[in-house]
Design a protein around this motif. Structure first.
Motif, PDB file in Angstrom:
ATOM      1  N   VAL A  41     -33.176   2.327 -10.101  1.00 24.82           N
ATOM      2  CA  VAL A  41     -33.428   0.914 -10.370  1.00 24.82           C
ATOM      3  C   VAL A  41     -33.275   0.718 -11.874  1.00 24.82           C
ATOM      4  O   VAL A  41     -33.933   1.380 -12.663  1.00 24.82           O
ATOM      5  CB  VAL A  41     -34.834   0.490  -9.903  1.00 24.82           C
ATOM      6  N   THR A  42     -32.366  -0.188 -12.247  1.00 25.88           N
ATOM      7  CA  THR A  42     -32.030  -0.411 -13.648  1.00 25.88           C
ATOM      8  C   THR A  42     -32.239  -1.878 -13.992  1.00 25.88           C
ATOM      9  O   THR A  42     -31.776  -2.750 -13.261  1.00 25.88           O
ATOM     10  CB  THR A  42     -30.545  -0.045 -13.893  1.00 25.88           C
ATOM     11  N   PRO A  43     -32.930  -2.165 -15.103  1.00 25.88           N
ATOM     12  CA  PRO A  43     -33.053  -3.568 -15.506  1.00 25.88           C
ATOM     13  C   PRO A  43     -31.693  -4.098 -15.952  1.00 25.88           C
ATOM     14  O   PRO A  43     -30.906  -3.384 -16.564  1.00 25.88           O
ATOM     15  CB  PRO A  43     -34.047  -3.532 -16.666  1.00 25.88           C
ATOM     16  N   VAL A  44     -31.422  -5.349 -15.621  1.00 25.40           N
ATOM     17  CA  VAL A  44     -30.154  -5.987 -15.981  1.00 25.40           C
ATOM     18  C   VAL A  44     -30.477  -7.205 -16.837  1.00 25.40           C
ATOM     19  O   VAL A  44     -31.304  -8.037 -16.447  1.00 25.40           O
ATOM     20  CB  VAL A  44     -29.373  -6.414 -14.713  1.00 25.40           C
ATOM     21  N   ARG A  45     -29.837  -7.299 -17.982  1.00 23.59           N
ATOM     22  CA  ARG A  45     -30.036  -8.461 -18.847  1.00 23.59           C
ATOM     23  C   ARG A  45     -29.365  -9.677 -18.247  1.00 23.59           C
ATOM     24  O   ARG A  45     -28.233  -9.615 -17.801  1.00 23.59           O
ATOM     25  CB  ARG A  45     -29.439  -8.191 -20.206  1.00 23.59           C
ATOM     26  N   CYS A  46     -30.082 -10.769 -18.262  1.00 23.34           N
ATOM     27  CA  CYS A  46     -29.561 -11.998 -17.670  1.00 23.34           C
ATOM     28  C   CYS A  46     -29.802 -13.157 -18.637  1.00 23.34           C
ATOM     29  O   CYS A  46     -30.892 -13.267 -19.208  1.00 23.34           O
ATOM     30  CB  CYS A  46     -30.287 -12.247 -16.344  1.00 23.34           C
ATOM     31  N   ASP A  47     -28.803 -13.992 -18.801  1.00 26.26           N
ATOM     32  CA  ASP A  47     -28.929 -15.135 -19.706  1.00 26.26           C
ATOM     33  C   ASP A  47     -29.967 -16.143 -19.238  1.00 26.26           C
ATOM     34  O   ASP A  47     -30.472 -16.921 -20.033  1.00 26.26           O
ATOM     35  CB  ASP A  47     -27.583 -15.847 -19.861  1.00 26.26           C
ATOM     36  N   CYS A  48     -30.313 -16.104 -17.961  1.00 25.64           N
ATOM     37  CA  CYS A  48     -31.257 -17.086 -17.426  1.00 25.64           C
ATOM     38  C   CYS A  48     -32.702 -16.784 -17.827  1.00 25.64           C
ATOM     39  O   CYS A  48     -33.577 -17.615 -17.640  1.00 25.64           O
ATOM     40  CB  CYS A  48     -31.144 -17.156 -15.907  1.00 25.64           C
ATOM     41  N   GLY A  49     -32.963 -15.582 -18.361  1.00 28.76           N
ATOM     42  CA  GLY A  49     -34.306 -15.227 -18.789  1.00 28.76           C
ATOM     43  C   GLY A  49     -35.195 -14.686 -17.692  1.00 28.76           C
ATOM     44  O   GLY A  49     -36.319 -14.271 -17.940  1.00 28.76           O
ATOM     45  N   THR A  50     -34.728 -14.677 -16.463  1.00 27.92           N
ATOM     46  CA  THR A  50     -35.504 -14.163 -15.339  1.00 27.92           C
ATOM     47  C   THR A  50     -35.149 -12.697 -15.113  1.00 27.92           C
ATOM     48  O   THR A  50     -33.974 -12.348 -15.124  1.00 27.92           O
ATOM     49  CB  THR A  50     -35.188 -14.973 -14.065  1.00 27.92           C
ATOM     50  N   PRO A  51     -36.137 -11.827 -14.910  1.00 28.98           N
ATOM     51  CA  PRO A  51     -35.836 -10.403 -14.703  1.00 28.98           C
ATOM     52  C   PRO A  51     -34.953 -10.165 -13.478  1.00 28.98           C
ATOM     53  O   PRO A  51     -35.146 -10.773 -12.424  1.00 28.98           O
ATOM     54  CB  PRO A  51     -37.206  -9.764 -14.495  1.00 28.98           C
ATOM     55  N   ARG A  52     -33.974  -9.310 -13.638  1.00 27.84           N
ATOM     56  CA  ARG A  52     -33.085  -8.885 -12.556  1.00 27.84           C
ATOM     57  C   ARG A  52     -33.005  -7.366 -12.592  1.00 27.84           C
ATOM     58  O   ARG A  52     -33.127  -6.751 -13.657  1.00 27.84           O
ATOM     59  CB  ARG A  52     -31.673  -9.452 -12.746  1.00 27.84           C
ATOM     60  N   TYR A  53     -32.761  -6.765 -11.439  1.00 20.96           N
ATOM     61  CA  TYR A  53     -32.732  -5.304 -11.330  1.00 20.96           C
ATOM     62  C   TYR A  53     -31.583  -4.873 -10.429  1.00 20.96           C
ATOM     63  O   TYR A  53     -31.378  -5.449  -9.364  1.00 20.96           O
ATOM     64  CB  TYR A  53     -34.058  -4.782 -10.764  1.00 20.96           C
ATOM     65  N   MET A  54     -30.849  -3.862 -10.878  1.00 23.24           N
ATOM     66  CA  MET A  54     -29.782  -3.273 -10.073  1.00 23.24           C
ATOM     67  C   MET A  54     -30.372  -2.073  -9.344  1.00 23.24           C
ATOM     68  O   MET A  54     -30.963  -1.190  -9.964  1.00 23.24           O
ATOM     69  CB  MET A  54     -28.640  -2.808 -10.968  1.00 23.24           C
ATOM     70  N   ILE A  55     -30.229  -2.067  -8.028  1.00 20.55           N
ATOM     71  CA  ILE A  55     -30.676  -0.940  -7.216  1.00 20.55           C
ATOM     72  C   ILE A  55     -29.440  -0.269  -6.647  1.00 20.55           C
ATOM     73  O   ILE A  55     -28.586  -0.931  -6.055  1.00 20.55           O
ATOM     74  CB  ILE A  55     -31.579  -1.401  -6.060  1.00 20.55           C
ATOM     75  N   SER A  56     -29.334   1.033  -6.851  1.00 22.80           N
ATOM     76  CA  SER A  56     -28.237   1.782  -6.236  1.00 22.80           C
ATOM     77  C   SER A  56     -28.818   2.996  -5.525  1.00 22.80           C
ATOM     78  O   SER A  56     -29.819   3.564  -5.960  1.00 22.80           O
ATOM     79  CB  SER A  56     -27.194   2.199  -7.273  1.00 22.80           C
ATOM     80  N   CYS A  57     -28.207   3.357  -4.420  1.00 19.98           N
ATOM     81  CA  CYS A  57     -28.660   4.477  -3.595  1.00 19.98           C
ATOM     82  C   CYS A  57     -27.496   5.437  -3.413  1.00 19.98           C
ATOM     83  O   CYS A  57     -26.417   5.018  -2.984  1.00 19.98           O
ATOM     84  CB  CYS A  57     -29.117   3.997  -2.224  1.00 19.98           C
ATOM     85  N   GLU A  58     -27.720   6.685  -3.736  1.00 20.15           N
ATOM     86  CA  GLU A  58     -26.690   7.701  -3.556  1.00 20.15           C
ATOM     87  C   GLU A  58     -27.268   8.858  -2.766  1.00 20.15           C
ATOM     88  O   GLU A  58     -28.465   9.122  -2.847  1.00 20.15           O
ATOM     89  CB  GLU A  58     -26.215   8.225  -4.913  1.00 20.15           C
ATOM     90  N   PRO A  59     -26.428   9.566  -2.046  1.00 21.37           N
ATOM     91  CA  PRO A  59     -26.925  10.769  -1.376  1.00 21.37           C
ATOM     92  C   PRO A  59     -27.409  11.769  -2.423  1.00 21.37           C
ATOM     93  O   PRO A  59     -26.797  11.924  -3.474  1.00 21.37           O
ATOM     94  CB  PRO A  59     -25.704  11.317  -0.632  1.00 21.37           C
ATOM     95  N   ARG A  60     -28.530  12.380  -2.141  1.00 20.00           N
ATOM     96  CA  ARG A  60     -29.053  13.398  -3.053  1.00 20.00           C
ATOM     97  C   ARG A  60     -28.156  14.623  -2.970  1.00 20.00           C
ATOM     98  O   ARG A  60     -27.806  15.060  -1.865  1.00 20.00           O
ATOM     99  CB  ARG A  60     -30.484  13.749  -2.673  1.00 20.00           C
ATOM    100  N   PRO A  61     -27.754  15.193  -4.124  1.00 15.09           N
ATOM    101  CA  PRO A  61     -26.899  16.373  -4.067  1.00 15.09           C
ATOM    102  C   PRO A  61     -27.619  17.540  -3.408  1.00 15.09           C
ATOM    103  O   PRO A  61     -28.832  17.692  -3.543  1.00 15.09           O
ATOM    104  CB  PRO A  61     -26.576  16.679  -5.527  1.00 15.09           C
ATOM    105  N   ALA A  62     -26.862  18.331  -2.691  1.00 11.09           N
ATOM    106  CA  ALA A  62     -27.439  19.511  -2.044  1.00 11.09           C
ATOM    107  C   ALA A  62     -27.892  20.494  -3.111  1.00 11.09           C
ATOM    108  O   ALA A  62     -27.296  20.600  -4.179  1.00 11.09           O
ATOM    109  CB  ALA A  62     -26.405  20.155  -1.125  1.00 11.09           C
ATOM    110  N   ALA A  63     -28.962  21.179  -2.811  1.00  6.25           N
ATOM    111  CA  ALA A  63     -29.466  22.193  -3.741  1.00  6.25           C
ATOM    112  C   ALA A  63     -28.465  23.322  -3.871  1.00  6.25           C
ATOM    113  O   ALA A  63     -27.849  23.743  -2.885  1.00  6.25           O
ATOM    114  CB  ALA A  63     -30.813  22.724  -3.254  1.00  6.25           C
ATOM    115  N   ALA A  64     -28.290  23.790  -5.102  1.00  9.23           N
ATOM    116  CA  ALA A  64     -27.362  24.910  -5.331  1.00  9.23           C
ATOM    117  C   ALA A  64     -27.968  26.176  -4.738  1.00  9.23           C
ATOM    118  O   ALA A  64     -29.181  26.398  -4.820  1.00  9.23           O
ATOM    119  CB  ALA A  64     -27.146  25.076  -6.828  1.00  9.23           C
ATOM    120  N   PRO A  65     -27.128  27.006  -4.132  1.00 10.25           N
ATOM    121  CA  PRO A  65     -27.663  28.252  -3.583  1.00 10.25           C
ATOM    122  C   PRO A  65     -28.176  29.166  -4.691  1.00 10.25           C
ATOM    123  O   PRO A  65     -27.636  29.200  -5.795  1.00 10.25           O
ATOM    124  CB  PRO A  65     -26.450  28.876  -2.878  1.00 10.25           C
ATOM    125  N   VAL A  66     -29.250  29.848  -4.395  1.00 10.95           N
ATOM    126  CA  VAL A  66     -29.845  30.781  -5.351  1.00 10.95           C
ATOM    127  C   VAL A  66     -29.169  32.134  -5.144  1.00 10.95           C
ATOM    128  O   VAL A  66     -29.145  32.662  -4.030  1.00 10.95           O
ATOM    129  CB  VAL A  66     -31.366  30.907  -5.132  1.00 10.95           C
TER     130      VAL A  66
END
Length: 107
Positions: free
Chosen positions: A78-103
């Protein structure tokens, strides 16, 4: 939302949405709309909703750094996004979690 907001979310390769502080989805890309939360409001579905709400509240208090959390197999940012309107906006992005590297040496 204007053209620039729609363009911004369309450029994100993962599911992404621009929301206001109340969780209203203002703009979303096709990957978000075809995912588990296609509506105009963030769904109150337990853990994901709580994680997003916590992130938005933290950002609304003035923390300008992106907030990341992991839930199940997803990494959510979740990232804050600057907006000229003065109202808070937020960018939400969802990505698959990377697989754990083998030990090395562990089978």
């Amino acid at each position: 939302m204007g053209y620039s907001a729609r363009t911004l979310v369309d450029l994100v390769p993962a599911p992404a949405a621009l929301v206001d502080a109340d969780g209203l989805v203002l703009a979303a890309n096709a990957r978000w709309r075809s995912g588990p939360h296609p509506g105009r409001l963030l769904a109150d579905d337990g853990d994901l909703h709580d994680a997003l709400l916590h992130a938005v509240v933290r950002l609304a208090r003035g923390d300008a750094r992106p907030v990341e959390c992991e839930l199940d197999d997803q990494r959510i940012q979740v990232t804050p996004v600057r907006c000229d309107c003065g109202t808070p906006r937020y960018m939400i992005s969802c990505e698959p979690r990377p697989a754990a590297a083998p030990v090395p040496g562990v089978a």
